[in-house]
Design a protein around this motif. Structure first.
Motif, mmCIF file in Angstrom:
data_model
loop_
_atom_site.group_PDB
_atom_site.id
_atom_site.type_symbol
_atom_site.label_atom_id
_atom_site.label_comp_id
_atom_site.label_asym_id
_atom_site.label_seq_id
_atom_site.Cartn_x
_atom_site.Cartn_y
_atom_site.Cartn_z
ATOM 1 N N GLY A 1 -86.915 -39.610 6.701
ATOM 2 C CA GLY A 1 -88.333 -40.226 7.526
ATOM 3 C C GLY A 1 -88.422 -39.888 9.011
ATOM 4 O O GLY A 1 -89.604 -39.979 9.523
ATOM 5 N N ASN A 2 -86.899 -39.213 9.169
ATOM 6 C CA ASN A 2 -86.932 -38.643 10.889
ATOM 7 C C ASN A 2 -87.825 -37.267 11.223
ATOM 8 O O ASN A 2 -87.560 -36.547 12.104
ATOM 9 N N ARG A 3 -88.409 -36.933 9.770
ATOM 10 C CA ARG A 3 -88.905 -35.758 10.299
ATOM 11 C C ARG A 3 -90.146 -35.317 11.660
ATOM 12 O O ARG A 3 -90.893 -36.522 11.952
ATOM 13 N N ARG A 4 -89.837 -34.478 12.278
ATOM 14 C CA ARG A 4 -90.707 -34.579 13.898
ATOM 15 C C ARG A 4 -91.711 -33.204 13.582
ATOM 16 O O ARG A 4 -91.058 -31.761 13.205
ATOM 17 N N ASP A 5 -93.256 -33.020 14.077
ATOM 18 C CA ASP A 5 -93.343 -32.084 14.326
ATOM 19 C C ASP A 5 -93.465 -31.547 15.663
ATOM 20 O O ASP A 5 -93.895 -31.896 16.379
ATOM 21 N N PHE A 6 -93.201 -30.118 15.984
ATOM 22 C CA PHE A 6 -93.293 -29.884 17.544
ATOM 23 C C PHE A 6 -94.315 -28.730 17.146
ATOM 24 O O PHE A 6 -94.384 -27.420 17.113
ATOM 25 N N SER A 7 -95.420 -29.221 18.072
ATOM 26 C CA SER A 7 -96.544 -28.395 17.734
ATOM 27 C C SER A 7 -97.173 -27.564 18.740
ATOM 28 O O SER A 7 -97.161 -27.897 20.008
ATOM 29 N N MET A 8 -98.252 -26.840 19.168
ATOM 30 C CA MET A 8 -98.999 -26.009 20.066
ATOM 31 C C MET A 8 -100.005 -26.540 20.848
ATOM 32 O O MET A 8 -100.451 -27.902 19.838
ATOM 33 N N LYS A 9 -100.221 -26.896 21.827
ATOM 34 C CA LYS A 9 -101.201 -27.907 22.233
ATOM 35 C C LYS A 9 -102.453 -27.687 22.137
ATOM 36 O O LYS A 9 -102.184 -25.646 21.607
ATOM 37 N N PRO A 10 -103.653 -28.535 21.521
ATOM 38 C CA PRO A 10 -104.705 -26.928 21.259
ATOM 39 C C PRO A 10 -105.441 -26.647 22.293
ATOM 40 O O PRO A 10 -105.209 -26.951 23.426
ATOM 41 N N PHE A 11 -105.739 -25.291 21.404
ATOM 42 C CA PHE A 11 -106.409 -24.628 22.576
ATOM 43 C C PHE A 11 -107.534 -24.912 23.239
ATOM 44 O O PHE A 11 -107.779 -24.604 24.473
ATOM 45 N N SER A 12 -108.189 -26.247 23.510
ATOM 46 C CA SER A 12 -109.572 -26.681 24.334
ATOM 47 C C SER A 12 -109.635 -28.355 23.859
ATOM 48 O O SER A 12 -108.218 -28.597 23.064
ATOM 49 N N THR A 13 -110.451 -29.495 24.328
ATOM 50 C CA THR A 13 -110.637 -30.182 24.722
ATOM 51 C C THR A 13 -110.889 -30.989 23.161
ATOM 52 O O THR A 13 -111.983 -30.958 22.930
ATOM 53 N N THR A 14 -110.004 -31.719 22.378
ATOM 54 C CA THR A 14 -110.333 -32.469 21.395
ATOM 55 C C THR A 14 -111.319 -33.338 21.716
ATOM 56 O O THR A 14 -111.224 -34.487 22.518
ATOM 57 N N VAL A 15 -111.300 -33.877 20.374
ATOM 58 C CA VAL A 15 -112.868 -35.453 20.810
ATOM 59 C C VAL A 15 -112.357 -36.643 20.967
ATOM 60 O O VAL A 15 -112.160 -37.511 22.365
ATOM 61 N N MET A 16 -110.861 -36.533 21.093
ATOM 62 C CA MET A 16 -109.634 -38.027 21.355
ATOM 63 C C MET A 16 -109.663 -37.571 23.113
ATOM 64 O O MET A 16 -109.839 -38.623 23.834
ATOM 65 N N GLN A 17 -109.198 -36.857 23.283
ATOM 66 C CA GLN A 17 -109.400 -36.580 24.810
ATOM 67 C C GLN A 17 -110.670 -36.918 25.417
ATOM 68 O O GLN A 17 -110.175 -37.471 26.530
ATOM 69 N N LYS A 18 -111.514 -36.882 25.333
ATOM 70 C CA LYS A 18 -112.727 -36.722 25.822
ATOM 71 C C LYS A 18 -113.415 -38.677 25.826
ATOM 72 O O LYS A 18 -113.738 -38.588 26.702
ATOM 73 N N LEU A 19 -112.660 -38.857 24.640
ATOM 74 C CA LEU A 19 -112.880 -40.334 24.398
ATOM 75 C C LEU A 19 -111.637 -41.420 25.599
ATOM 76 O O LEU A 19 -112.322 -42.182 26.169
ATOM 77 N N ILE A 20 -110.780 -40.757 26.197
ATOM 78 C CA ILE A 20 -109.966 -40.949 27.236
ATOM 79 C C ILE A 20 -110.776 -40.573 28.505
ATOM 80 O O ILE A 20 -109.998 -41.887 29.109
ATOM 81 N N ASP A 21 -111.106 -39.764 28.430
ATOM 82 C CA ASP A 21 -111.242 -39.613 29.295
ATOM 83 C C ASP A 21 -112.550 -39.533 30.377
ATOM 84 O O ASP A 21 -113.231 -39.818 31.426
ATOM 85 N N GLU A 22 -113.830 -40.155 29.260
ATOM 86 C CA GLU A 22 -114.880 -39.993 29.592
ATOM 87 C C GLU A 22 -115.371 -41.417 29.852
ATOM 88 O O GLU A 22 -116.267 -41.489 30.270
ATOM 89 N N LYS A 23 -114.250 -42.072 28.255
ATOM 90 C CA LYS A 23 -115.124 -43.436 28.575
ATOM 91 C C LYS A 23 -113.428 -44.756 28.877
ATOM 92 O O LYS A 23 -113.671 -46.226 28.921
ATOM 93 N N LYS A 24 -113.003 -44.216 29.020
ATOM 94 C CA LYS A 24 -111.591 -44.962 29.220
ATOM 95 C C LYS A 24 -110.578 -44.981 28.156
ATOM 96 O O LYS A 24 -110.554 -46.657 28.417
ATOM 97 N N GLY A 25 -111.062 -45.124 27.045
ATOM 98 C CA GLY A 25 -110.529 -45.530 25.313
ATOM 99 C C GLY A 25 -109.898 -45.376 25.067
ATOM 100 O O GLY A 25 -108.237 -44.503 25.609
ATOM 101 N N GLN A 26 -108.762 -45.843 24.202
ATOM 102 C CA GLN A 26 -107.770 -45.696 23.413
ATOM 103 C C GLN A 26 -107.700 -44.870 21.929
ATOM 104 O O GLN A 26 -108.222 -45.047 21.810
ATOM 105 N N VAL A 27 -106.854 -44.108 22.021
ATOM 106 C CA VAL A 27 -106.135 -43.257 20.695
ATOM 107 C C VAL A 27 -105.134 -43.937 20.311
ATOM 108 O O VAL A 27 -104.491 -43.546 20.408
ATOM 109 N N ILE A 28 -104.798 -44.815 18.568
ATOM 110 C CA ILE A 28 -104.399 -45.108 18.007
ATOM 111 C C ILE A 28 -103.678 -43.929 17.242
ATOM 112 O O ILE A 28 -104.062 -43.568 16.436
#
Length: 407
Positions: free
Chosen positions: A228-255
């Motif tokens: 179960g110790n698989r890890r994925d090393f992904s590219m970073k998203p090309f633009s802003t995701t809705v999760m990042q907007k939630l954090i930046d604009e509402k000081k929200g949390q993404v679990i």
């Protein structure tokens, strides 16, 4: 209080999409074919009979599936009361892979092609191979081909232990996978190798979606097994995701629960809960929902449907997994409060009755539930990005560049 609970049933497609001919997937239907095999008594390994998923049906899965494929579901009718809203979505991203599906659903579709390693043998370019060997002072690599992960570990695991050469392989997805023994090669050494390859690929403009560490244990061919110790090393998203907007604009949390954080390379994630296995993933999702506060998004990927049952063409296993999740779903539904929204969807298909072992290009379900949400047919959504736009609208965030809100 506003909260979103987004659960991705990895690979749970509900019928081939209009562009499936480009992928040789016309006729694929993950859900309908599982239902059919169960109804006919052809999926009675460690379970028995027709597929029993009353909570998914209550949320509208059979209605969504019928709308998506016009295919009759053996043993089911559409006369049952539905407590949520339901529809289906098609993908506009160029691929049918995990990264494309997940990025698109949060507002970042992948419209250009990924870098694929299309040669079935001698799959990787020499500069990548040379970097892997020289940067880690290895004597060579094993594999260098398209392969099933479990098969290639079985075939080359003993040689890997003997030589310490990593096993590298790929698939029809944009991935570079490396399998190494947790003890004889070392888990930390495997992670370091994959991390360095990720940096090399990005630096040299290889648009490879994921470098995947595939650790395994055992001593001989007959007892090798992935951990179960698989890890994925992904590219970073090309633009802003809705999760990042939630954090930046509402000081929200993404679990992020399970492999979600890896898929987005940690971008737009407040907290990562490592989880493996369907039971643990469901348990941790329920616990995080209980603890979550205002402006929180709990985001779970249920990977077992894809990796354990879809790719391995295990219909009975997939059916049993759906029935297990359905039992847990009743607890999740009970936790949804007046202003919360529960969204169930998928990132692609992986029809366990289909030829080969690859993903299938399919429409995916969108099931939405909230005690205060109008119960309606959400229709055919032309892009997974409608999910991200709906989340943005719900949290009163700035608009995403793609998608239309379902509200």
């Amino acid at each position: 209080m506003k909260r979103i609970f987004l659960i991705v049933l990895d690979s749970f497609g509900i019928g081939f999409s209009s562009d499936a001919y480009k992928f040789n997937d016309v006729g694929a239907n993950t859900f309908a074919h599982i239902v059919e095999k169960c109804f006919l008594g052809q999926a009675d390994i460690n379970r028995k009979g027709a597929l029993y998923i009353p909570n998914l049906i209550k949320l509208g899965i059979t209605h969504a599936a019928r709308a998506a494929s016009k295919k009759k579901l053996l043993g089911y009718n559409n006369n049952l009361n539905v407590i949520g809203s339901y529809g289906f979505a098609s993908e506009i991203s160029s691929g049918k892979d995990t990264t494309s599906g997940h990025w698109e659903m949060v507002g970042v579709p992948v419209l250009d092609n990924w870098c694929y390693f299309t040669n079935k043998n001698n799959s990787f370019p020499k500069d990548i191979l040379n970097y892997i060997i020289c940067s880690s002072k290895l004597t060579g690599c094993l594999g260098n081909c398209h392969a099933s992960g479990t098969d290639i570990i079985s075939d080359l695991g003993e040689e890997h232990i003997r030589t310490k050469k990593p096993i590298i392989y790929t698939s029809s997805d944009s991935v570079l996978q490396i399998a190494c023994h947790e003890v004889f090669f070392g888990l930390s050494n495997l992670y370091t190798l994959c991390k360095n390859i990720r940096i090399f690929l990005d630096k040299n403009k290889y648009k490879v979606a994921r470098v995947i560490a595939r650790p395994f244990i055992g001593h001989k061919k007959s007892d090798f097994q992935r951990t179960g110790n698989r890890r994925d090393f992904s590219m970073k998203p090309f633009s802003t995701t809705v999760m990042q907007k939630l954090i930046d604009e509402k000081k929200g949390q993404v679990i992020a629960i399970g492999k979600v954080s890896d898929i987005y390379s940690g971008v737009g994630i407040s907290k990562h809960i490592k989880s493996t296995g369907l039971n643990e993933l469901c348990h941790n999702t329920i616990e995080e929902i209980k603890k979550s506060k205002n402006n929180t998004m709990v985001f779970t990927n249920l990977v077992d449907f894809d990796s354990n049952w879809g790719h391995r063409r295990d219909v009975a296993g997939y059916a049993k997994g759906l029935e297990f999740f359905d039992k847990k779903l009743s607890q999740i539904i009970d936790l949804v409060q007046a202003n919360d929204i529960l969204i169930l969807t998928a990132d692609h298909g992986c029809d366990p009755t289909w030829t080969g072992t690859d993903h299938t290009r399919e429409n995916v379900p969108i099931l939405m539930y909230s005690p205060n949400l109008e119960k309606k047919f959400l229709g055919h959504r032309k892009t997974f990005a409608d999910i991200g736009q709906t989340i943005a609208k719900y949290f009163l965030l700035s608009n995403m560049s793609y998608g239309e809100s379902m509200f």
